[in-house]
Each structure stands twice: as C-alpha cells, then as structure tokens.
Enzyme design. Structure first.
Site, short mmCIF file in Angstrom:
data_model
loop_
_atom_site.label_atom_id
_atom_site.label_comp_id
_atom_site.label_asym_id
_atom_site.label_seq_id
_atom_site.Cartn_x
_atom_site.Cartn_y
_atom_site.Cartn_z
N LYS A 74 1.56 -1.39 -0.41
CA LYS A 74 0.41 -0.03 0.06
C LYS A 74 0.52 1.43 0.12
O LYS A 74 1.17 1.97 1.49
CB LYS A 74 -1.04 -0.13 1.13
CG LYS A 74 -1.77 -1.10 1.05
CD LYS A 74 -2.82 -1.37 2.79
CE LYS A 74 -3.73 -2.63 1.96
NZ LYS A 74 -4.48 -2.39 3.82
N GLU B 43 -2.07 -15.86 4.06
CA GLU B 43 -2.88 -15.60 5.29
C GLU B 43 -4.45 -16.65 5.46
O GLU B 43 -4.50 -16.89 4.81
CB GLU B 43 -3.94 -14.30 4.46
CG GLU B 43 -4.29 -12.99 5.30
CD GLU B 43 -5.18 -11.94 4.35
OE1 GLU B 43 -4.68 -11.69 3.39
OE2 GLU B 43 -6.53 -12.34 4.14
#
Lengths: 287, 287, 287, 287, 287, 287
Positions: free
Chosen positions: F140, F202
């Site tokens: 990000k 994840e």
C-alpha cells in the site's frame, strides 16, 4: 582484419547497459553485497578468458562497471576483435567492492554473448580465408541486441548485411510471386528506391538469376543452392552482379560454398545460435 | 507439466515486441514490401516447426503481428509449453500482406529464441525426470531478455531461480571471504533480510556445508562438486536444507548429478547458449 | 507519381503525435475547452486548404484526433501526395467537441509543416519534370522530424537521400583531405563497407571526378558546380556513375542544373526552410 | 534587449539533443568517418555565419558536440541573442575528428533552425521598435520543438504567449459560439480558473470588445482587424485591458498594426515558417 | 461545486497507471494468482467506501483494471468529486479473476491517495464555505504525482495554484532580498514576463504590501500573517490586488483566516500530508 | 539499527529525481529566478529540521541539487536513518543561486516525504522495541514511489515485505476461496514456486492456522486477529512458522500486538498515510 573496427555509438552502448543493469538490479539493487560487504570495502578483479576465441563487448563491460557513478575504473589488456586464448587476462577492474559485485554479472553477460558471436563469426571467416568470399550476418538476431550483435560480427571479421527493413531493399520469393516475375519485382523496387538505397533480389534457380541480371540486378542472393549450382551462377554472372549465398550455412558446408566464387555468404547462426564465450572474474576484496 | 504455465505480463510482452519492431523497422519501415506489394494485398501464413522441441513465445509472435494496428489476426494451433514435432503447424496469420511481411522476422526471432530456451530446458528436464531433482535457471541471461527467457525456462518445465540481485540473497565465495566465514556471512544476511527474502549460500566443501547447516542455512548451493561429494552432501543434510547443485552442468553430466538426491540443478547454458529452434513461415499472398 | 507512396510506420507516427500532444496539453490539458464547452457537446469540423500545394501528414492528423481514446473519427477527402487547391476540403472530423478542440492545433501543426515540405518539393519536381533529373533531400532536417520530413519529400514527388550517418557512406572534402586523395578515401570506404551499404563521394572539380571514376566510384556528388561544369561532368562520366548535383539549389537555379543531365539534385531548403502550407479548420459545435 | 535572456533548462536541451543525435546516428553511427578518418585524428572547427541575423541555439550546439563522452570542447565567441553579420565567427570546437564530424550536422541543424526563428522575430521587433507594441509567438510551432522555438523567440527580442493548452485560457470564436455570448464564455472561464491562470478572449468586432470589457476581460485578442478597427479598439479600451492583435501579420503589415497602440502582436510565421539562418563549419583535421 | 470538474488528460492517466502497474508487477506479474487461480476463472468485485469523504481517481482505477488488454470492465456508481459515506458502493469490476487480482492494489492505491487529497481539501473548503475565500494548493506535492494531486484538489472543491516553476512567477523573500526591494523585484518580473504569465509577490509585512501595491502588484501572497494583520491587509488593499494567505493553515486556523476577507488560502498539507481514504474491494470469484 | 542501511540504486534515484525536476520545471524552467536573480549570483543554503524525526532521502536531495550540471554541491551533516531534532542542520548547499532556487522544492518534497515515512516507521519500531516483533511495510504505497518508500521504511528501522506481486507469493482469502481450502491453495503455490520464492499464506482463524501449519506453511499472515487470538496462534505455532500480524495497526494497538509474540507486524499507514516531516531551507544569496 586489415581495417579498423567500426565502434558502436557510445549512446547506444550506455542505453543498452543501463537497461540491463536496471533489469538485474530491480527495485533494491544488490541486497546480498549490501548485507554482507562493508560499504567502504575495496576490490580488484581480473576478467580472464576460459576458452579461446575473439573478444567483443569491452565497451559494454566498461560501461556496466562505471555506470551510475560507481567509482570503479577498468583497464583493458585486450581490444575488441583480438584473438584470445584460455587464460588470457582481458581487463582489470578496481574500486568499491559493492559496486564491483553489483555490475559483474551484467558485464559478463554482455562480454560472453558478444564474444560468442564474434568467435562464431571468426570460425567461419577463418575457414573461408583462402577464398574471396566474405562472411556476413542476417536479420536473424536476438531481439533488442541487433546493433550490438552486428558490431560483434564485425569484431569477428565479418561484414554486416542490412540493419533492418528500412535501410536496403531485399526482394524475396513472396515479393516475386506477388509482383508476377523477378523482373517485375525488380523494376518496382528500382522505381521506388532513391539512389542511395541498395537493392538485392533473391533467386532460387539459374533461370531466375539470368532474369535478374537481364533486369539490371546488381546484388543477387542465391538461396539454398548446391555448390554446383553456385558455381554455375558465378559463371553465368560474369562479374556483373555481387553474388551472395545463403541457406543452411555451417562449418561443414561453408568451405565448399566459399570455393564456388560467390562474394558473400550470409549466416543466421552466427547471431541467433552462438553459445557464449566463457569468461571468469577473479575478485580480490579488501574489507 | 502438472501445473499451469505462469504467463508473462502483457505489458512486458508489448514493450519488448514494440522495441524489437522499432529496431527492425528503423526510420521508414519495410521499404521492400511497400515498393513491391500492393497496399491492398491480403495474405495467409502458417508458422511451421522445422525441428522437434518445445514451443515458447506465441504471445510475442501474436503481439508482433497485431501491433501498430496492423489489421492482422493470429490463430494458434499450439500453446506455449507444448511438445512439437518437425512439420507441426503452430499458428496461422491472416490479413494485409504488407503488414504480415513487416512483422514476420521479429515474430520468428522471438519464437525461435524462446522456443530454443524452452527446448534446451526440456531436454535436461527429461533427462532427470526419474529423479526428484528439478532444473532451474541462473542470472546468466541475454541482456534485456531475462523475463522472457525465464518464462521460456518455465515453458520447458524448469523452475526459476531469483530474477535479479534484488529479490533474493545469494551469498557466494567472495562474500564469505570478506565476511570471514560461512556463518558470519549467513548471520549478516539473516539480520539484514526481511521474512520474505530467501537466503541461499554457496559452499565449495562439505565442511562449509556443515557450517552453513549449523548456522541455520535453509537453501544451500553446492558449487562444482563431484557426484560423490554431492551424494555425501545429501547425506549430511538429512533433509534440513534445500540443496542446489551448479557448475558445468550439461546433458552429459546432468543425470549423474540428479541421481545424487539434490533438489535443484541450476544451468546457465539453457539461457545463455541455447540455439534457436527453427520455424518457417509459409506465406500465401493474394494480390 | 507513378509509384505508390511509401507510408511511415504507424509506430513512428503515433510516437511523434503523442509527444506533440503531451507538449501541447502539458499538465492539465485544454483548460479553456474544459471550462467553457460542455463535456457532452458534439462537433463536426472540416479541414480546408487555404492555398494550393501538395498535402502530406493526414496520418498524423488522424492520429492526433483519435489518440487518447478521444471518441473522434476522421474521414479523408484527399490522400497524401494529392495536389490540392485553395478551398479544397481535406478531411472531416466528428465527435466530442472538447476532444476536437484539444487536438486541433497539433493536427494542423503536423499537416501544415509536412504539406509545406511536400509542396516545396513538388515545386522543384515540377520545374525539372522535362528532364530525367530527380529531386532528393539531405540530412538538413528539423531535429526530431527527419523521418516525417523525408516522408513528406516522397509525398511531394521527391526521393530520399540517406536517412542518417549510418545507412550509407558519403565521403566529403574533409574525409578526402585526411585520407590524402579521392581514391584513397574511396578505397578505405570500399574496404570497410559491406555489399549492402552504398558509397557516395563528393568532388569539387572535374579532376576529382575522373579520379573518383577511375577508383570505381558508383555514386558521385558534384558540389557547387556551375551548369557548364556539370554538363562536362556528365560527358566525362559516360553513364558509369550516378551523378548528384548539390549546392545553392533553388527555384531560380534548378532548371539549368536539371538540364545538364545529372541524375539527382539534392536540396536542403525543401526540409529546413519550407514555410507551412496554410489549412483552416471550420468547426461546428452542437452544445 | 534590456533584460537577460531566460535560458532553457539543461535537462530539456540534453533530451532534445540526444534524441536528435540518435535520429542521425541510427544503429551504427557515422560509418563514413569510422571508415576513412583514423580514430586518433584531431580536428579544430569554426562555426561561421554566412548571413546576418540573430544567433540562438548555442547550448544545443555545445551539447551536440560534447554529448556521449565525445572528448570535444566548444568555445563561444557569441552568446544567444547577439546580432551577427555574415563572416562572424560564432564558436570553435576542438577534439577528436571522428566525434566532431559525427555531431556536426545535428549541431548545425539546431543552430540554423533556432537562429532562423530568432532572426525572423528580430526583424519584426526592429520594425515596431518605435512603438510600444511587442512581438509575441503562438502555439503554431514545429511539433516537438515548442520550448526551443519559444526560447528562440525570446532570443530574438520577442515575448512568449502561452506554452500550451494548460497554462492559460484563450477563449476563441468556437468557445463563444457554444457558450452563447462573449460574456457567458468569459464568466465560465473566470469561475473555473484559479487566480494564477491568465484568461484571454478573442473578439472579432468592436461590439464584442465592448462586451468583453464590460464582463471584466483583462486580456483581449483582436483577431484579423484592420489598422483602423484596431485604432478604434485602443480608443474604446482606454487602457483597461491588455490588447493583442493577430492575423496575417508579416513584415508588410506589422508597422501599421504596431502604430495603432495595441500592446502585443502575435505572429505564427516566426515559428512555423522561419527559414534557417545559414552557418558553415570550417574543419581543419590533423590526422 | 457549481462548475464541472476539469478532467486529467487520458494520456497522463494511462502513463501514470502503466508505470504503477509495472512497479507492482515487476518481472513476472502476479505469481500468486497465476499459481492458485485458474486462468479461466471469472470474478466480480465491488469497490466500497469504508469511511466518508470525497472520491477522486476513478479514471485511474478504471485504467488500472482495463490496461494491458485485461478483459475487465468497470461500471461506476459515483463520479469524481462526489461526497460519499462509509458503505457506499463506488464501482463494480467484472472479468477474468487473475487480471482483477493483479490490478486491485494499484487501482486502490491511486483511489485511496487521490480521494485522500480530495477529502482533506473538501474539509477545508467546507469550513470556509460561509466566506468568499477559496482553498488552493501549492507545489508541495508528492514527486511524480503533481498533476494527479492537483486534479484531486479540484475534485475536493479547491482551486489550483501554479503547476510548476514555469507557468507563473512567484517572487519570494529570497528574490526580494537579491533584487533589493519589493518594487525592484516586481519591476524585474514585469519586464521579463509576457502578457499571459501571472505574477505574484510574497510579502511579510504591511509595509511590503503597500510597496507591492504601489508597484502595480496584482496578486499578493501574505505569508504567515496573523488574522489581525490579514484583516488590515484586506483593508489596505481596497480590492486592488488578489490576496492570498499562506502559512501553517490547518482545520484549526483556517476559519479565522478565511473570515479576514482574503481571496485565496493556500495549503501544502492537502497534498503532502493527506492520509489515504479507505476503500475495500469485495471480490466474488467463480472458478 | 545494528546493521547498515541498504541504499537505493543510484540509477533509480536519478531517474525519480529527473522526472520530478521535469515535472516542476515544465517547459521553461524557473521563470521567477531567471527574471529576478542575476545569472552569476551565488548562494549558500542550510536544510534545517523543523520537527524531530528520522531523516531519509538525502541522496534524492543531493541528486536534485546537482542534476542537470547545476554547478551546486551539497555537504551532509546527517546520514539517512539518523534521529534528528527540531533545529538540527541537515545539509549545506552551495553554488549558483538560480540553480539552487530551481531545485529547492523538488529536493524538499523528496526529503519531507521520505523522512515522513521513516519517522512514522520509527515511531512504531520504538514502541515495540521491548519485544522481538519487527515492523514491516506492505504494497500500500504511493504510486511510482514504492522503492523509495520501502527504502525509507528501512531507514526508519523497519524491514521490507515483498516489493511487488512478482517477488513472493502471498495467498489471501480470495485465493483460498477459489482453491477450496487453505491446504489446497498452499499446495498449488508450493508446486508452482521455485526454491527461491517465499510463500506466505493469510489465515483468519486458528483453525486455518492449524491447517496451514499442517500443510507445511512456513510464513503465515494472521489477519485482523485480536491480541488474544494472536497469543493463541503463537502457542499453536510452537516456532514452526514465521508469524506476521496485520490489520488496523496503529500507535494505539501496536504494543499489545507486539507483546503476543508474533515475529512481524505489517502496517500500510507508514507508507500510505505518513505526513511529511517538516524541513526548512535558509538561503543566503550573494548577488
């Protein structure tokens, strides 16, 4: 070689080398050297040949080592075009160890590839040295490296064919088929071209050769002909046009082709299938 | 291959192809076709294999033919990674004849080069198929073409080593010499690297191997060891680290190396010295 | 023109046009149209000639209007190379008004400049049409626009001299001075060049011409000679070499030069000093 | 000029010059010099004016000669903006002869073109020097060279109008037609623009001028008006807005226009139709 | 906003987006999706706001999803400049799952960053809505993103200050110090600038303000003044010049500044320190 | 930091800085300085911190000042990674005043942004310094600045997560949903990846964690878990895999997360929402 080697423009060399460094350094550079080698460590390295051949690409190696304000310098012991033996020292590089390790692979990749092309060229050049035939290249080059590979062909003693689709006309079988005949294709090309644009036409048979000569063809490509046919072509030609032979040329076939009297022999394999010439880099790091 | 082939990004393919077209078209494009072929002539062409191998590079060929609003379309009969035989039809291209002739060489240069890499890879992959060893590549690639060649290695059934200096750590003899020892170099790297950055260390002896294992080395490169030494290394390792063998690997030596139990065998020659795979383009022009 | 006009590669056209649009649009585009013209307004526009000449650059105009997903389309009423009169409609553009206004100036700048080059060329071509002499260009072109200007020369009925320093050899007075003589310079060039590279040599006197012919010169540039000298040169030549005349060529001098029998007349002014040909764009916006 | 000449950024100059060198050097550089001139030959050259005018572009020439690590240096005898006479020495270049010959044409192409623009500008500037009117340029520039040509306009004593569509608002007839009226268009622009963005509006009649002034117009373009109308416009304006005249301005019409009292006169021809200023390069090579 | 939002040029958007995709995709693209997601899997995704604000950057998101012939399409539920609430659906993307996952992060990085800038701008715009003051930006932008961030400022209801050093003059304290006085600096600028180049001068005291006004200053920056001083400045000005306040502007101070009567308030923080606006992407993959 | 800061490649730095200078200088450079500051004026300037933090970006600042043959030099008083206080002198720049003013904003924009990222990182690093957890970044990042921002994260004492989609595998919820299960997704990735490509998966629940461990997962991302769940995860893991926590991490939550025993904590806000660190430039111009 009796004449000097035409160098590549420094602009082209630095563009290619910077692109290759960017390709290898990616987004954070040489993380290994940065993690393990102190920033102030110095090093000296020798580029050494591991097999005999012809060297080409020293400008590229020098540029790879000295780019990006590396602080490195390179001293040459050989020049491009030189015949080298296994064990020969080629160049010495001195300066910051991190920078030297970061540029080593790119420098050797260029040097190995271009020396490979030069060496394959030189092998064929040597095989035909007793004739007047000269070895030349084709457009069958590695994408992105044409100017460099054609330079390496020159370093190996060969001469360059056209560089691209734009700097000379080469009429092939498909063009002739559409135009209707060898002479129709040739006339269309002669009318379109200015006086500085060379025109070559490919013929497959001796009949086509005669038609091309009659139509004023000055450079004629004899494609995939046997040595016998080539010899007949040379006889028919009587020195009027420049004759180039092509098709399946390799170290087994090139001598017979060269002895037919053709002027040029074009070979794709010297650029598209040359194995690298092997160089090693012996590094001495002083932490 | 049991898993799908990871494709190259379309952005990369079009960048490389447009650069190669610019290289070939130069400043005025295909002057031959423009002089001899009517602008409205149509053509169909078949790309046909002239020797057996593994095909790679069809995205590049398709991009070369369809770039620059050419009006051409390409239909595929094979997909990258497929085993092909001499005579196999690979793809058909249809559309304006001038555009087809202008892109032919660039398309074939990519296809021949990348299929050459894939085919050389596949040869070694086949030779070691009876073992658990996998063939991988190196950073000894042709400048400017690394991403494409590594893609071709995957197409040939190989796996990729790191892409550049930035996406994994590989500690070699020079790094070890500066750091003082295998374990010192390894510790420096472990401390600098984040958790997503793989660390490999090269060892030349079994003593170094034991030191690397003791220092927590997880990926170990066994450089230039004999099959006997490799076998001993596998035994010492006991499955703790991933073992990679390298050095003078070729079709004569690879079987013995693979049978020692190493996990990966890295080979520079599959990228830096692969001869092109030969393809022909049979064109049918309708004026 | 009896042969088709060789187009510029679409890659080159779009690169030049996108650079020119970026130059004009800067960092926030056409702020006037965006402030004053509703986003959904449509428009139609006619490109109309304001003076007679030869049109060139319609691919550039079309590209300027249709780039950047503008939603515009362009219909042509003339093709490059056509003779036009004041008042002739050249093309119609339809689509979003904002986009049309944003591209208008770039389209007209290309069209005006290239038509200017074509028209200046055509003027000289017309003046020498009763002879066998052809008008050709030089390397005295506007930086960055050589390929486009050489295309416009072709559109005007001229032929192109070499494109750059790399695609043909042109030996001038300085080269001859260093080499020692016309024949020494020519021999050096003949030895260095491959068979596809044309060689031209510039001579200032008839003695030099004879030396050049004796040395096998095939293309000879007669620099700054009077018509009388040119006529003598043609006689001496006896058709052996291609003869090109250059130096201070303009509409006052070109006829006399062309009637001497030379094959080509090269003129820098057609590219470096051609005034634009004037076009207007009549826009009809429907808010 | 009473104020210093605003230079072009060195980044822009080197980008334009390197692109022009690449355009001229192509794929193998100056093959003539490489074939005929020894690599170690030195040369000195003088750039000399062949006609009177205003010089502009010396940074470009210097960059062309010294780019690509050429080893050349350039000494200036004049600065950009200087009035020169035929025969004046402009600069001296010294260094390797091959490099000097390889850059000569690019250097002169820039110098000739930009000095041409500066000289055309200066002619008009001189003609209106007895008035308060200033000569300015337009967006009718040669594609790719706008920043350079606008710099040359400054060198010739002119001032620059906006650089592109993004750095100022210029409302023309089409905008007014869509907006419905001069005042509607002006209000839309005033609302959209920040305080740093200048707004100019074009009017064709004195009625439109009054409407523009009433709507708060601060810069007004009087398009294609006769000197009489311009004089009336100046009277109506009473110093409220800056007035610019445009349309068919040339050396025959500019004096009358300037004497009407307008503040600026914009001329497309100084950039789009300026013939080159002629310079020669006398080279002395020492082999 | 009462006027339409001036869009960014499509050329700029696609250049920035393609650079960002290249940055994220690196040398082999999305290796995760390629390994785990079948090539023929389809997906639909909704971009949903996770907090209230102003949306900006939908053209960037759309370009990121549809670039590189991805086969994706994007439907918008909001337009740039719209006020949004947490939970609002912003857009829907449909097409190949691998392509959607490969572009997701780049699309959201642009959307989050630019909406962050727009939202920070809108907060200040709302706070001063009861006054005539308008919020504008500065050159304190994120390197490489100035055009995009200035667009986002417009989307948030702000107006743009100059874009760079070249499209307006802004005289600051250092310039004044060198010139000797406010009026000397202003006169130098007025003499150098053409009529389309705006000139602003920064003053620190009311004395300097009076000097600037006397020298004909039309746009004056009041730097780091207290509301009291600003109010006095407005009074002194009497509407003669446009007044801009700057220095340590934030949501605590902006109201008091706006109520002094200044015309513009410039704020660096809206571009250089805006936190992202949070968006989520809910993906539904159909294997 | 106990280890040296890995620098960014000089090639990357100069590319980013030259692009930012081009963005700021536009088409005619710093028109203000050129109009007001004499060309031969010299200046000295000090970059001074206005708030405490960690400095990063000095290479960028130095490059901005010394690019384009500016004649400027920069002396550093701090190095990247150093903790600084308000009032600290960071660097001194000396040379031509025009050049210094032209580069000031770009230099400070880089320095402020990257020091902002470093300082935000350092704040979190300090907060967790009593634990073994390390702070890392995400993808990000600000478009176009990823390599620079990740460098700044290192300068702040953080470590880097993967750089892009290509240099490590990260399996997320969508991938797992398509693959059918945690273990199916992991196996697909393990089969596709070479030995140098790290694989992270994840998980949202402790059940998924157990499945991932059972399937040989070596790096596991625990997404959006409470400290309690994280602590349980650490217990379940028993040191088998590297554990990374992510989701809504900020200065309020990071301590509790770090004390759970996880190895890494990834934070998007340190790159996407870091406010600039404030620096001033005090300039002393000598006309």
């Amino acid at each position: 070689m009796s004449h000097a080697l035409t160098p590549l423009s420094a602009l082209l060399v630095s563009q290619m080398v910077e692109a290759a460094l960017a390709e290898d350094w990616g987004r954070s550079g040489d993380v290994t050297a940065q993690a393990v080698i102190p920033a102030n460590a110095k090093a000296e390295a020798i580029i050494r040949a591991r097999e005999p051949g012809v060297v080409a690409g020293l400008d590229f190696a020098a540029c790879a080592f000295t780019a990006a304000q590396s602080g490195l310098s390179m001293q040459r012991f050989k020049e491009d075009g030189a015949r080298i033996e296994a064990g020969d020292d080629i160049a010495k590089i001195s300066g910051p160890a991190q920078a030297l390790l970061a540029s080593e692979r790119v420098a050797l990749n260029f040097l190995g590839h271009l020396s490979g092309v030069a060496s394959q060229t030189a092998k064929l050049v040597d095989l035909v040295a007793h004739t007047s035939a000269r070895i030349c290249d084709t457009r069958k080059t590695t994408p992105g490296l044409r100017a460099a590979e054609k330079y390496a062909v020159r370093a190996g003693g060969g001469v360059n064919h056209r560089f691209g689709l734009d700097d000379a006309i080469l009429i092939k079988d498909n063009h002739i088929a559409v135009a209707g005949s060898v002479s129709a294709a040739l006339h269309a090309a002669q009318q379109a071209a200015g006086h500085m644009l060379s025109i070559e036409i490919e013929v497959d048979t001796l009949e086509q050769l005669e038609e091309a000569l009659a139509a004023g063809g000055k450079i004629i490509l004899l494609d995939n002909m046997t040595p016998d046919s080539l010899r007949q072509a040379v006889e028919i030609n009587q020195g009027r046009a420049i004759l180039e032979a092509s098709g399946r040329v390799n170290s087994d076939t090139v001598v017979a082709i060269s002895e037919t009297g053709v002027d040029f022999i074009s070979v794709g394999a010297i650029t598209h299938s040359a194995p690298v010439l092997d160089f090693g880099l012996d590094i001495d790091v002083k932490a």
